[in-house]
Write an enzyme that holds these catalytic residues in place. Structure first.
Site, mmCIF file in Angstrom:
data_model
loop_
_atom_site.group_PDB
_atom_site.id
_atom_site.type_symbol
_atom_site.label_atom_id
_atom_site.label_comp_id
_atom_site.label_asym_id
_atom_site.label_seq_id
_atom_site.Cartn_x
_atom_site.Cartn_y
_atom_site.Cartn_z
ATOM 1 N N CYS A 23 -1.320 -29.217 -3.291
ATOM 2 C CA CYS A 23 -2.171 -28.628 -2.258
ATOM 3 C C CYS A 23 -3.247 -29.636 -1.890
ATOM 4 O O CYS A 23 -3.566 -30.530 -2.673
ATOM 5 C CB CYS A 23 -2.795 -27.319 -2.744
ATOM 6 S SG CYS A 23 -3.979 -27.499 -4.082
ATOM 7 N N CYS A 64 -2.326 -28.288 -8.877
ATOM 8 C CA CYS A 64 -2.813 -27.546 -7.713
ATOM 9 C C CYS A 64 -4.182 -26.974 -8.074
ATOM 10 O O CYS A 64 -4.733 -27.295 -9.124
ATOM 11 C CB CYS A 64 -1.820 -26.487 -7.236
ATOM 12 S SG CYS A 64 -1.599 -25.085 -8.326
ATOM 13 N N CYS A 104 -8.797 -34.125 -7.166
ATOM 14 C CA CYS A 104 -8.185 -34.561 -8.421
ATOM 15 C C CYS A 104 -8.921 -35.792 -8.935
ATOM 16 O O CYS A 104 -9.257 -36.689 -8.152
ATOM 17 C CB CYS A 104 -6.713 -34.901 -8.191
ATOM 18 S SG CYS A 104 -5.878 -35.553 -9.646
#
EC number: 1.20.4.4
Length: 134
Positions: A83, A11, A90
């Site tokens: 999230c 996250c 990412c």
């Protein structure tokens, strides 16, 4: 760590959602998976996440808030973003790494009941994964 798969929960700050996911993952998946978590940034473990997990008799006081480790990311069998921000930013994962998104509200800065709800939602989702593999 022998012959266990790696699941990596991500996250934004590795403070709330991914910390709770790591704890639930160890609870439900620990016999078959190495369960780790990280964030795009490391904000420290949120005290309310610790308190929320303590309510369900899971102690996360020894968990640490960590930035995504490229080596772990590349070796993971499953990467789970929790999230939208983590899902969007990412780092790219190699083709052999399965990546899924399980979105949950961010409880940080919210009232206590939001922490409890998100904790329970994450726990239920990981329990479902443990039972069904999805």
């Amino acid at each position: 760590m022998e012959n266990k798969k790696i699941i990596y929960f991500l996250c934004t700050g590795n403070s709330c959602r991914s910390q709770m996911a790591e704890a639930w993952g160890k609870e439900y998946l620990g016999d078959k998976w190495n369960v780790l978590s990280a964030g795009i940034e490391a904000h420290g473990v949120n005290p309310n996440a610790v308190k929320a997990m303590k309510e369900v008799d899971i102690d996360i006081t020894d968990q640490t808030s960590d930035i995504i480790d490229r080596d772990i990311l590349d070796k993971a069998d499953l990467v789970v973003t929790l999230c939208g921000h983590a899902n969007d930013v990412c780092p790219t994962t190699p083709p052999h790494v399965k990546r899924v998104h399980w979105g949950f509200d961010d409880p940080a800065g919210q009232e206590w009941s939001v922490f409890q709800r998100v904790r329970d939602e994450i726990g239920a989702r990981i329990k479902k994964f443990a039972e069904t593999g999805e």
